[in-house]
Design a protein around this motif. Structure first.
Motif, PDB file in Angstrom:
ATOM      1  N   VAL A   1      11.512  -3.645  -7.450  1.00  0.00           N
ATOM      2  CA  VAL A   1      11.146  -4.263  -6.173  1.00  0.00           C
ATOM      3  C   VAL A   1       9.709  -3.914  -5.796  1.00  0.00           C
ATOM      4  O   VAL A   1       8.932  -4.764  -5.347  1.00  0.00           O
ATOM      5  CB  VAL A   1      12.115  -3.816  -5.065  1.00  0.00           C
ATOM      6  CG1 VAL A   1      11.667  -4.350  -3.706  1.00  0.00           C
ATOM      7  CG2 VAL A   1      13.529  -4.294  -5.373  1.00  0.00           C
ATOM      8  N   LEU A   2       9.332  -2.668  -6.003  1.00  0.00           N
ATOM      9  CA  LEU A   2       7.981  -2.226  -5.635  1.00  0.00           C
ATOM     10  C   LEU A   2       6.914  -2.856  -6.531  1.00  0.00           C
ATOM     11  O   LEU A   2       5.800  -3.136  -6.076  1.00  0.00           O
ATOM     12  CB  LEU A   2       7.901  -0.703  -5.711  1.00  0.00           C
ATOM     13  CG  LEU A   2       8.704   0.034  -4.642  1.00  0.00           C
ATOM     14  CD1 LEU A   2       8.744   1.521  -4.923  1.00  0.00           C
ATOM     15  CD2 LEU A   2       8.108  -0.230  -3.262  1.00  0.00           C
ATOM     16  N   VAL A   3       7.236  -3.085  -7.799  1.00  0.00           N
ATOM     17  CA  VAL A   3       6.288  -3.769  -8.696  1.00  0.00           C
ATOM     18  C   VAL A   3       6.032  -5.187  -8.199  1.00  0.00           C
ATOM     19  O   VAL A   3       4.884  -5.658  -8.172  1.00  0.00           O
ATOM     20  CB  VAL A   3       6.824  -3.786 -10.140  1.00  0.00           C
ATOM     21  CG1 VAL A   3       6.010  -4.740 -11.012  1.00  0.00           C
ATOM     22  CG2 VAL A   3       6.781  -2.380 -10.736  1.00  0.00           C
ATOM     23  N   VAL A   4       7.090  -5.866  -7.781  1.00  0.00           N
ATOM     24  CA  VAL A   4       6.926  -7.215  -7.226  1.00  0.00           C
ATOM     25  C   VAL A   4       6.081  -7.169  -5.957  1.00  0.00           C
ATOM     26  O   VAL A   4       5.191  -8.005  -5.748  1.00  0.00           O
ATOM     27  CB  VAL A   4       8.308  -7.849  -6.946  1.00  0.00           C
ATOM     28  CG1 VAL A   4       8.148  -9.193  -6.235  1.00  0.00           C
ATOM     29  CG2 VAL A   4       9.082  -8.035  -8.238  1.00  0.00           C
ATOM     30  N   LEU A   5       6.347  -6.182  -5.089  1.00  0.00           N
ATOM     31  CA  LEU A   5       5.556  -6.029  -3.870  1.00  0.00           C
ATOM     32  C   LEU A   5       4.088  -5.787  -4.186  1.00  0.00           C
ATOM     33  O   LEU A   5       3.197  -6.332  -3.527  1.00  0.00           O
ATOM     34  CB  LEU A   5       6.086  -4.867  -3.033  1.00  0.00           C
ATOM     35  CG  LEU A   5       7.253  -5.151  -2.088  1.00  0.00           C
ATOM     36  CD1 LEU A   5       7.659  -3.859  -1.390  1.00  0.00           C
ATOM     37  CD2 LEU A   5       6.870  -6.198  -1.061  1.00  0.00           C
TER      38      LEU A   5
ATOM     39  N   GLY B   1       0.222  -8.881  -1.714  1.00  0.00           N
ATOM     40  CA  GLY B   1      -1.113  -8.927  -1.143  1.00  0.00           C
ATOM     41  C   GLY B   1      -1.756  -7.559  -1.077  1.00  0.00           C
ATOM     42  O   GLY B   1      -1.107  -6.516  -1.249  1.00  0.00           O
ATOM     43  N   ALA B   2      -3.061  -7.562  -0.797  1.00  0.00           N
ATOM     44  CA  ALA B   2      -3.833  -6.319  -0.809  1.00  0.00           C
ATOM     45  C   ALA B   2      -3.377  -5.338   0.262  1.00  0.00           C
ATOM     46  O   ALA B   2      -3.482  -4.122   0.087  1.00  0.00           O
ATOM     47  CB  ALA B   2      -5.317  -6.640  -0.632  1.00  0.00           C
ATOM     48  N   LEU B   3      -2.899  -5.855   1.390  1.00  0.00           N
ATOM     49  CA  LEU B   3      -2.505  -4.970   2.483  1.00  0.00           C
ATOM     50  C   LEU B   3      -1.338  -4.058   2.120  1.00  0.00           C
ATOM     51  O   LEU B   3      -1.145  -3.011   2.735  1.00  0.00           O
ATOM     52  CB  LEU B   3      -2.146  -5.799   3.724  1.00  0.00           C
ATOM     53  CG  LEU B   3      -3.311  -6.454   4.470  1.00  0.00           C
ATOM     54  CD1 LEU B   3      -2.795  -7.292   5.626  1.00  0.00           C
ATOM     55  CD2 LEU B   3      -4.285  -5.412   4.975  1.00  0.00           C
TER      56      LEU B   3
ATOM     57  N   PHE C   1       0.897   0.965   0.046  1.00  0.00           N
ATOM     58  CA  PHE C   1       2.308   1.273   0.281  1.00  0.00           C
ATOM     59  C   PHE C   1       3.091   1.264  -1.029  1.00  0.00           C
ATOM     60  O   PHE C   1       3.854   2.200  -1.328  1.00  0.00           O
ATOM     61  CB  PHE C   1       2.888   0.242   1.253  1.00  0.00           C
ATOM     62  CG  PHE C   1       4.342   0.415   1.561  1.00  0.00           C
ATOM     63  CD1 PHE C   1       4.752   1.259   2.575  1.00  0.00           C
ATOM     64  CD2 PHE C   1       5.309  -0.272   0.840  1.00  0.00           C
ATOM     65  CE1 PHE C   1       6.108   1.421   2.869  1.00  0.00           C
ATOM     66  CE2 PHE C   1       6.658  -0.117   1.117  1.00  0.00           C
ATOM     67  CZ  PHE C   1       7.053   0.734   2.140  1.00  0.00           C
ATOM     68  N   ALA C   2       2.914   0.199  -1.837  1.00  0.00           N
ATOM     69  CA  ALA C   2       3.645   0.081  -3.091  1.00  0.00           C
ATOM     70  C   ALA C   2       3.222   1.156  -4.082  1.00  0.00           C
ATOM     71  O   ALA C   2       4.062   1.723  -4.795  1.00  0.00           O
ATOM     72  CB  ALA C   2       3.422  -1.312  -3.687  1.00  0.00           C
ATOM     73  N   THR C   3       1.931   1.470  -4.139  1.00  0.00           N
ATOM     74  CA  THR C   3       1.445   2.499  -5.059  1.00  0.00           C
ATOM     75  C   THR C   3       2.038   3.858  -4.715  1.00  0.00           C
ATOM     76  O   THR C   3       2.492   4.597  -5.598  1.00  0.00           O
ATOM     77  CB  THR C   3      -0.093   2.583  -5.001  1.00  0.00           C
ATOM     78  OG1 THR C   3      -0.647   1.316  -5.368  1.00  0.00           O
ATOM     79  CG2 THR C   3      -0.611   3.647  -5.961  1.00  0.00           C
ATOM     80  N   ALA C   4       2.032   4.204  -3.433  1.00  0.00           N
ATOM     81  CA  ALA C   4       2.574   5.497  -3.013  1.00  0.00           C
ATOM     82  C   ALA C   4       4.053   5.623  -3.359  1.00  0.00           C
ATOM     83  O   ALA C   4       4.501   6.665  -3.857  1.00  0.00           O
ATOM     84  CB  ALA C   4       2.362   5.683  -1.514  1.00  0.00           C
ATOM     85  N   LEU C   5       4.820   4.568  -3.126  1.00  0.00           N
ATOM     86  CA  LEU C   5       6.254   4.643  -3.405  1.00  0.00           C
ATOM     87  C   LEU C   5       6.547   4.603  -4.902  1.00  0.00           C
ATOM     88  O   LEU C   5       7.465   5.283  -5.366  1.00  0.00           O
ATOM     89  CB  LEU C   5       6.985   3.509  -2.695  1.00  0.00           C
ATOM     90  CG  LEU C   5       7.359   3.785  -1.233  1.00  0.00           C
ATOM     91  CD1 LEU C   5       8.103   2.601  -0.638  1.00  0.00           C
ATOM     92  CD2 LEU C   5       8.204   5.041  -1.107  1.00  0.00           C
ATOM     93  N   LEU C   6       5.794   3.802  -5.658  1.00  0.00           N
ATOM     94  CA  LEU C   6       6.011   3.758  -7.108  1.00  0.00           C
ATOM     95  C   LEU C   6       5.781   5.127  -7.734  1.00  0.00           C
ATOM     96  O   LEU C   6       6.615   5.628  -8.505  1.00  0.00           O
ATOM     97  CB  LEU C   6       5.091   2.719  -7.758  1.00  0.00           C
ATOM     98  CG  LEU C   6       5.602   1.288  -7.828  1.00  0.00           C
ATOM     99  CD1 LEU C   6       4.506   0.345  -8.314  1.00  0.00           C
ATOM    100  CD2 LEU C   6       6.810   1.198  -8.758  1.00  0.00           C
TER     101      LEU C   6
END
Length: 315
Positions: free
Chosen positions: A250-254, A259-261, A265-270
């Motif tokens: 899910v986070l990879v898709v996010l 989008g850049a915003l 968030f996605a990097t931190a959680l991944l």
């Protein structure tokens, strides 16, 4: 669904020394990186101006950045906001300029030859005092979360497991912030939200392992603490891996489609999920083992003899 099917428990505790040493080295490296390079705080924390503009046609972001750089705004952050025609511009704090002045200068620079090609939708200003307050409140939120988890695990399980859980969470947070410092990724409120979410995700994973450790301590009588912990971690490995993989998908898709915003968030959680899974398996349980967790610590308290009748029932 069985991803792994082991006939014998894996020897996780046999590598506890290597795992704890590796984590100690990584934590020291992360702290040094934070101290030397610092954290690339976003405008939410440092203060500045946020401007949302709308283009008549799809925006050319490299051209927008070049135009703003030529206008003197070399540190401007430009990214799409929703559609290809909506652009969000973040300008660091300009001490010598008023908010409205900055907005009008940006709009004039983008509207080439005086043609109204760009329309301003929104302009917001974040002062440095607000940014400092957000830093303090964000740090306080993480501290309260860690103290609450420490108290909860100590009451539900045992203090050695509680210490292991909190050490694992601190390990995850420091390494994640260290990654952002090393790569100089902007640290804004979405990243802070991701770290708080990571604390909740990681402790959930750790509680599942601890629950099985307590269960195995009460069921396996003639086994050493290391064997009990190995058996508990192995039996929950399928659940841990499946949960981590599905969340990561899910986070990879996010990351690629959100989008850049949402990148921070996605990097931190991944990254956090990766180190959180590792710490749930190794660090939390290893710390409890090093502190001397035993079967006696996991047994329910004995009922006084004067509270039990002749048939063994509690009075």
């Amino acid at each position: 669904m069985q991803v792994f099917n082991f006939s014998q428990p894996l020897n996780f505790m046999g590598y506890k020394g290597v795992a704890v040493s590796l984590s100690a080295v990584l934590i020291i490296a992360a702290l040094l990186c934070i101290a030397i390079k610092g954290v690339n705080w976003g405008l939410d924390f440092t203060g500045g101006t946020v401007i949302e503009v709308n283009f008549q046609q799809a925006a050319d972001l490299p051209q927008v950045r070049q135009t703003l750089s030529q206008a003197g705004y070399t540190d401007a952050i430009v990214q799409l906001f929703g559609t290809s025609r909506d652009v969000l511009i973040r300008i660091p704090l300009q001490l010598d300029k008023e908010q409205a002045e900055v907005g009008q200068a940006i709009l004039a620079a983008l509207n080439v030859d005086g043609a109204a090609q760009v329309e301003m939708r929104r302009i917001e200003f974040v002062g440095p005092s607000v940014g400092d307050e957000l830093k303090n409140e964000g740090g306080l939120a993480m501290l309260i979360a860690l103290l609450g988890i420490l108290a909860y695990v100590a009451m539900r399980f045992e203090w050695r497991l509680s210490v292991g859980a909190v050490v694992a969470l601190i390990h995850d947070v420091i390494l994640t912030v260290g990654l952002f410092s090393w790569l100089q990724i902007e640290f804004d409120l979405t990243v802070l939200a991701a770290i708080l979410a990571l604390i909740g995700y990681s402790i959930n994973d750790t509680i599942v392992v601890f629950d099985r450790i307590r269960e195995q301590f009460r069921k396996l009588r003639d086994t050493s603490p290391a064997e009990v912990i190995n058996d508990a971690i192995t039996s929950t490995l399928n659940r841990t891996v499946i949960t981590s993989l599905t969340t990561a998908l899910v986070l990879v898709v996010l990351y690629f489609k959100g989008g850049a915003l949402i990148h921070g968030f996605a990097t931190a959680l991944l990254f956090g999920i990766a180190v959180g899974t590792y710490s749930s398996i190794y660090i939390a349980s290893a710390i409890a083992y090093i502190l001397g967790i035993s079967r006696e610590d996991m047994l329910p308290p004995a009922i006084p003899s004067d509270e039990v009748d002749n048939d063994g029932a509690v009075l």
